[in-house]
Motif scaffolding. Structure first.
Motif, PDB file in Angstrom:
ATOM      1  N   VAL A 170      42.793  32.545  36.453  1.00 43.84           N
ATOM      2  CA  VAL A 170      43.569  32.894  35.269  1.00 43.84           C
ATOM      3  C   VAL A 170      42.668  33.053  34.054  1.00 43.84           C
ATOM      4  O   VAL A 170      42.977  33.818  33.125  1.00 43.84           O
ATOM      5  CB  VAL A 170      44.667  31.835  35.020  1.00 43.84           C
ATOM      6  N   ARG A 171      41.528  32.385  34.041  1.00 43.93           N
ATOM      7  CA  ARG A 171      40.622  32.470  32.899  1.00 43.93           C
ATOM      8  C   ARG A 171      39.813  33.768  32.889  1.00 43.93           C
ATOM      9  O   ARG A 171      39.293  34.167  31.855  1.00 43.93           O
ATOM     10  CB  ARG A 171      39.687  31.255  32.882  1.00 43.93           C
ATOM     11  N   VAL A 172      39.665  34.383  34.052  1.00 50.65           N
ATOM     12  CA  VAL A 172      38.929  35.660  34.104  1.00 50.65           C
ATOM     13  C   VAL A 172      39.875  36.850  34.178  1.00 50.65           C
ATOM     14  O   VAL A 172      39.437  37.995  34.219  1.00 50.65           O
ATOM     15  CB  VAL A 172      37.960  35.694  35.314  1.00 50.65           C
ATOM     16  N   SER A 173      41.184  36.577  34.188  1.00 45.25           N
ATOM     17  CA  SER A 173      42.158  37.657  34.396  1.00 45.25           C
ATOM     18  C   SER A 173      42.358  38.524  33.164  1.00 45.25           C
ATOM     19  O   SER A 173      42.718  39.698  33.284  1.00 45.25           O
ATOM     20  CB  SER A 173      43.507  37.064  34.818  1.00 45.25           C
ATOM     21  N   GLY A 174      42.175  37.933  31.975  1.00 49.99           N
ATOM     22  CA  GLY A 174      42.450  38.670  30.744  1.00 49.99           C
ATOM     23  C   GLY A 174      43.930  38.836  30.458  1.00 49.99           C
ATOM     24  O   GLY A 174      44.315  39.394  29.436  1.00 49.99           O
ATOM     25  N   SER A 175      44.790  38.362  31.356  1.00 52.37           N
ATOM     26  CA  SER A 175      46.243  38.481  31.190  1.00 52.37           C
ATOM     27  C   SER A 175      46.911  37.371  31.991  1.00 52.37           C
ATOM     28  O   SER A 175      47.059  37.472  33.211  1.00 52.37           O
ATOM     29  CB  SER A 175      46.742  39.844  31.676  1.00 52.37           C
ATOM     30  N   VAL A 176      47.272  36.292  31.307  1.00 52.22           N
ATOM     31  CA  VAL A 176      47.938  35.173  31.980  1.00 52.22           C
ATOM     32  C   VAL A 176      49.247  35.642  32.613  1.00 52.22           C
ATOM     33  O   VAL A 176      49.553  35.331  33.770  1.00 52.22           O
ATOM     34  CB  VAL A 176      48.202  34.024  30.988  1.00 52.22           C
ATOM     35  N   PHE A 177      50.021  36.405  31.857  1.00 50.37           N
ATOM     36  CA  PHE A 177      51.302  36.918  32.331  1.00 50.37           C
ATOM     37  C   PHE A 177      51.104  37.794  33.568  1.00 50.37           C
ATOM     38  O   PHE A 177      51.818  37.690  34.568  1.00 50.37           O
ATOM     39  CB  PHE A 177      51.965  37.698  31.199  1.00 50.37           C
ATOM     40  N   GLY A 178      50.099  38.677  33.503  1.00 54.41           N
ATOM     41  CA  GLY A 178      49.836  39.567  34.634  1.00 54.41           C
ATOM     42  C   GLY A 178      49.372  38.801  35.861  1.00 54.41           C
ATOM     43  O   GLY A 178      49.761  39.125  36.988  1.00 54.41           O
ATOM     44  N   TYR A 179      48.536  37.796  35.675  1.00 50.36           N
ATOM     45  CA  TYR A 179      48.059  36.984  36.793  1.00 50.36           C
ATOM     46  C   TYR A 179      49.231  36.290  37.484  1.00 50.36           C
ATOM     47  O   TYR A 179      49.360  36.317  38.714  1.00 50.36           O
ATOM     48  CB  TYR A 179      47.052  35.952  36.284  1.00 50.36           C
ATOM     49  N   ILE A 180      50.115  35.679  36.679  1.00 56.70           N
ATOM     50  CA  ILE A 180      51.265  34.978  37.237  1.00 56.70           C
ATOM     51  C   ILE A 180      52.176  35.942  37.998  1.00 56.70           C
ATOM     52  O   ILE A 180      52.645  35.641  39.104  1.00 56.70           O
ATOM     53  CB  ILE A 180      52.057  34.272  36.106  1.00 56.70           C
ATOM     54  N   ALA A 181      52.434  37.112  37.406  1.00 57.39           N
ATOM     55  CA  ALA A 181      53.343  38.077  38.024  1.00 57.39           C
ATOM     56  C   ALA A 181      52.825  38.540  39.386  1.00 57.39           C
ATOM     57  O   ALA A 181      53.566  38.547  40.383  1.00 57.39           O
ATOM     58  CB  ALA A 181      53.533  39.278  37.087  1.00 57.39           C
ATOM     59  N   TRP A 182      51.570  38.938  39.445  1.00 59.28           N
ATOM     60  CA  TRP A 182      51.022  39.421  40.710  1.00 59.28           C
ATOM     61  C   TRP A 182      50.865  38.293  41.728  1.00 59.28           C
ATOM     62  O   TRP A 182      51.030  38.519  42.933  1.00 59.28           O
ATOM     63  CB  TRP A 182      49.685  40.117  40.459  1.00 59.28           C
ATOM     64  N   LEU A 183      50.595  37.088  41.264  1.00 58.26           N
ATOM     65  CA  LEU A 183      50.511  35.948  42.184  1.00 58.26           C
ATOM     66  C   LEU A 183      51.868  35.671  42.814  1.00 58.26           C
ATOM     67  O   LEU A 183      51.977  35.449  44.027  1.00 58.26           O
ATOM     68  CB  LEU A 183      50.010  34.711  41.435  1.00 58.26           C
ATOM     69  N   PHE A 184      52.924  35.689  41.997  1.00 55.65           N
ATOM     70  CA  PHE A 184      54.275  35.478  42.532  1.00 55.65           C
ATOM     71  C   PHE A 184      54.609  36.523  43.592  1.00 55.65           C
ATOM     72  O   PHE A 184      55.167  36.194  44.642  1.00 55.65           O
ATOM     73  CB  PHE A 184      55.303  35.551  41.402  1.00 55.65           C
ATOM     74  N   LEU A 185      54.288  37.781  43.294  1.00 59.36           N
ATOM     75  CA  LEU A 185      54.614  38.850  44.228  1.00 59.36           C
ATOM     76  C   LEU A 185      53.837  38.699  45.540  1.00 59.36           C
ATOM     77  O   LEU A 185      54.419  38.780  46.631  1.00 59.36           O
ATOM     78  CB  LEU A 185      54.318  40.209  43.591  1.00 59.36           C
ATOM     79  N   CYS A 186      52.553  38.472  45.444  1.00 57.91           N
ATOM     80  CA  CYS A 186      51.712  38.421  46.650  1.00 57.91           C
ATOM     81  C   CYS A 186      52.009  37.208  47.513  1.00 57.91           C
ATOM     82  O   CYS A 186      52.203  37.325  48.729  1.00 57.91           O
ATOM     83  CB  CYS A 186      50.238  38.435  46.249  1.00 57.91           C
TER      84      CYS A 186
END
Length: 291
Positions: A175-191
Motif C-alpha cells: 500500500v505504501r508503494v501503490s500511490g493510491s490507497v483506495f485503488g490498492y484496496i479496491a483491486w485487492l478486494f476484487l482479486c
C-alpha cells in the motif's frame, strides 16, 4: 471509504480506526462461525469482496505498477488464510480457534518487520506487544492445553495466524508503494474475492448454488463487515507502524471472547477475563510508548 477519510488525517486517528476494525472483524467471524455450512458462508464473504471490488475499481485511481506483485501475493495469502480458518472453525470451538489464529499474528509481524524488513521497534513498544501477545495466549489457552484430538484444529488455527502475519506484511509494504490507497484496496478486494468461490465451485459443483441460497443474508453481511474491517486496516497501514497496527488489530480477540460468551454461550471464566485485561494493559503500554 477507507481511502477517503478527510477527518482522520493525524496519527492519533490510526489506533481508533484499527480498534473499530477489530470490532468489525470479531463480528463477521462470529457470524461465519454460526453458519452450519461454513464453506458456503466463506464463499459468500468472498463474493461480497469481489462484487464490491468490481464496483470500486471503476472509481479508484489505479495503483502504481510496483504494487501489483503485492496485490497478487496478498490475494493468494488471503485465500490460504480463509481455507485454514474455515478448517479451524470446522474442527474447533470459536472461543479457542479465533484467539489462537489472531494471537499468532502480532508476534510474527514484529519479528519479521524488525529482523527482515529493518523496521525499528522501540523498547516500550516491544514491551507492549509482548504484553498483548501474552494476554492473547492466555485467551487461547484459558481452558488448558489442547489434547491430541484438538491438534489438527490448533495446527489450522496457527497456520491461519501465520497467513494473517504474511498478508499484513505484504499489504503494509504494497500500500505504501501503490500511490493510491483506495485503488490498492479496491483491486485487492476484487482479486482475492475470486479465489475461494472458484475453489468452492470445484469442490461442490452445481450443488454449491443450492447451498448458498439460505445463507445469503448472513453471509453477505459478514462479507461487507469483513471488507470494511480490512479496508480500515489497510488505510491505517499507509499511515502507521506495522507492528503497532498488527498488535492493536488483534484486540479483536477481546471482542471475540465476549461474542463467544454472550452469543455462543461459551464459558468466559476468570482466566479469560484476566487474559482480556492483560491485552488492554498491553494496548495502554503500546500507546504510551508510541507517543
Amino acid at each position: 471509504m477507507p481511502g477517503n477519510l478527510p477527518l482522520l488525517t493525524g496519527s492519533a486517528a490510526v489506533p481508533l480506526v484499527v480498534l473499530a476494525s477489530a470490532v468489525l472483524h470479531a463480528t463477521w467471524n462470529g457470524l461465519t462461525h454460526g453458519l452450519r455450512d461454513k464453506l458456503a458462508g466463506f464463499t459468500l464473504i468472498s463474493l461480497a469482496s469481489a462484487g464490491c471490488g468490481a464496483v470500486l475499481v471503476c472509481f479508484a485511481p489505479p495503483p502504481a505498477p510496483a504494487a501489483w506483485p503485492y496485490i497478487a501475493a496478498s490475494a493468494a495469502l488471503q485465500a490460504t488464510y480463509q481455507l485454514l480458518l474455515l478448517r479451524a472453525y470446522q474442527l474447533g470451538d470459536f472461543g479457542q480457534m479465533y484467539p489462537t489464529a489472531r494471537g499468532t499474528s502480532p508476534v510474527v509481524v514484529a519479528l519479521v518487520s524488525t529482523t527482515l524488513l529493518g523496521h525499528s521497534l522501540p523498547v516500550g513498544q516491544a514491551i507492549g506487544i509482548a504484553v498483548i501477545s501474552c494476554g492473547l495466549a492466555g485467551l487461547a489457552l484459558a481452558d488448558g492445553l489442547p489434547c491430541r484430538a484438538q491438534l489438527p484444529a490448533l495446527a489450522a488455527a496457527l497456520g491461519t495466524g501465520v497467513m494473517i502475519a504474511s498478508y499484513t506484511l505484504v499489504d503494509g509494504t504494497g500500500v505504501r508503494v501503490s500511490g493510491s490507497v483506495f485503488g490498492y484496496i479496491a483491486w485487492l478486494f476484487l482479486c482475492q474475492g475470486l479465489v475461494l468461490p472458484l475453489i468452492a465451485l470445484a469442490r461442490r459443483g452445481p450443488a454449491l448454488f443450492t447451498a448458498l441460497r439460505p445463507l445469503c443474508g448472513r453471509g453477505l453481511t459478514g462479507g461487507l463487515l469483513s471488507l470494511l474491517a480490512y479496508g480500515l486496516v489497510v488505510w491505517a497501514q499507509s499511515r502507521g507502524d506495522l507492528s503497532t497496527i498488527a498488535a492493536l488489530r488483534e484486540t479483536s480477540i477481546v471482542f471475540g471472547a465476549l461474542i463467544g460468551a454472550f452469543v455462543f454461550r461459551e464459558r468466559l471464566g476468570h482466566r479469560r477475563v484476566t487474559a482480556a485485561a492483560t491485552v488492554l494493559v498491553g494496548i495502554a503500554v503500546l500507546q504510551i510508548a508510541g507517543q
